[in-house]
Design an enzyme around this catalytic site. Structure first.
Site: not given
Ligand code: GTP
Ligand code: MG
Length: 235
Positions: A109, A171, A183, A186-187
């Site tokens: 990420r 990814e 994010a 939210e996670h």
């Protein structure tokens, strides 16, 4: 798969780990070895991507005022969570099918200051001759219904082993700091409510996502204005 799931914990992932032979069948042992091998390949894939990112980061820092890369994180799925995804997706638990259908054993990420940096970095990375782009999901151009924004790439990189070359999937999620902030909250909320988030929080989150992308736009305008000034006042 079930037999193995019953016997592995998230900790069973070191190079020498094995499950007790008395507990499970030869098939389960074999599957466990496969998971460890795929995880090892995933780790090497991450290492390759991290090297690329570090090269770019240092190059940007040495040659330009601003590096598009703010922070970088990576994570490797545990054998247990690979297996859980295999079950969830109904994938045949063979080496080939796991490789073909589970694309996120290895994850990197990257957080950038601006949305333009996200695309710039994605372009640089995917333009490298040893990288093959398998999939692009642009949740910035097209956010998820809950408000989630990020650019997701599934890329394949070659990993050179002693006896063979393996092409490994990684990814890569690239997003702005504001998108990342959203994010991660939210996670946490999603797991805190065990996936059944109350409607008012969902509404708040959607609104917060809108505010986050407004902030991204405002910051970009500010940057452009300051860059414009620098150009006109310092010819
Ligand atoms: P999985 O979500 O991994 O089962 O695969 P997928 O094919 O749906 O991929 P997608 O690109 O939608 O999501 C992959 C990853 O992106 C997830 O594992 C998360 O790390 C992240 N992600 C996707 N959607 C969300 C979201 O709504 N909220 C947060 N916080 N992260 C998300
Ligand atoms: Mg998903």
């Amino acid at each position: 798969v079930r037999a193995l799931l019953a016997h592995i914990s998230d900790l069973d992932s070191g190079p020498g780990s094995s499950i007790s032979p008395s507990l499970t069948s030869p098939d389960a042992q074999e599957l466990f070895r496969t998971l460890l091998e795929l995880r090892m390949l995933g780790k090497f894939g991450i290492d390759e991507i991290l090297t690329k990112i570090n090269v770019l980061r240092e190059e940007f820092e040495l040659t330009r005022e601003h590096s598009p890369i703010e922070h970088v994180n990576s994570r490797l799925k545990s054998p247990r969570s690979i297996l859980e995804k295999v079950v969830r997706r109904g994938v045949t638990p063979s080496r080939e099918d796991i490789r073909q259908y589970i694309h996120d054993i290895a994850g990197v990420r990257i957080t950038c200051a601006f949305a333009t940096d996200v695309y710039q970095l994605a372009e640089i990375l995917t333009g490298q001759p040893d990288i093959r782009v398998v999939e692009v999901k642009d949740y910035i151009a097209d956010p998820k219904p809950n408000g989630y924004q990020s650019l997701h790439l599934i890329v394949e990189v070659p990993v050179f082993l002693s006896q063979r070359t393996e092409h490994t999937l990684v990814e890569v999620q690239i997003r702005t700091i504001a998108m990342d902030f959203w994010a991660s909250l939210e996670h946490k909320i999603y797991y805190k409510y065990d996936r059944e988030v109350p409607q008012h929080l969902l509404d708040e989150l959607r609104d917060a996502a809108r505010v986050a992308s407004e902030l991204d736009e405002r910051m970009a305008r500010l940057r452009d204005e300051v860059n414009g000034l620098a150009l006109t006042e310092d010819p």
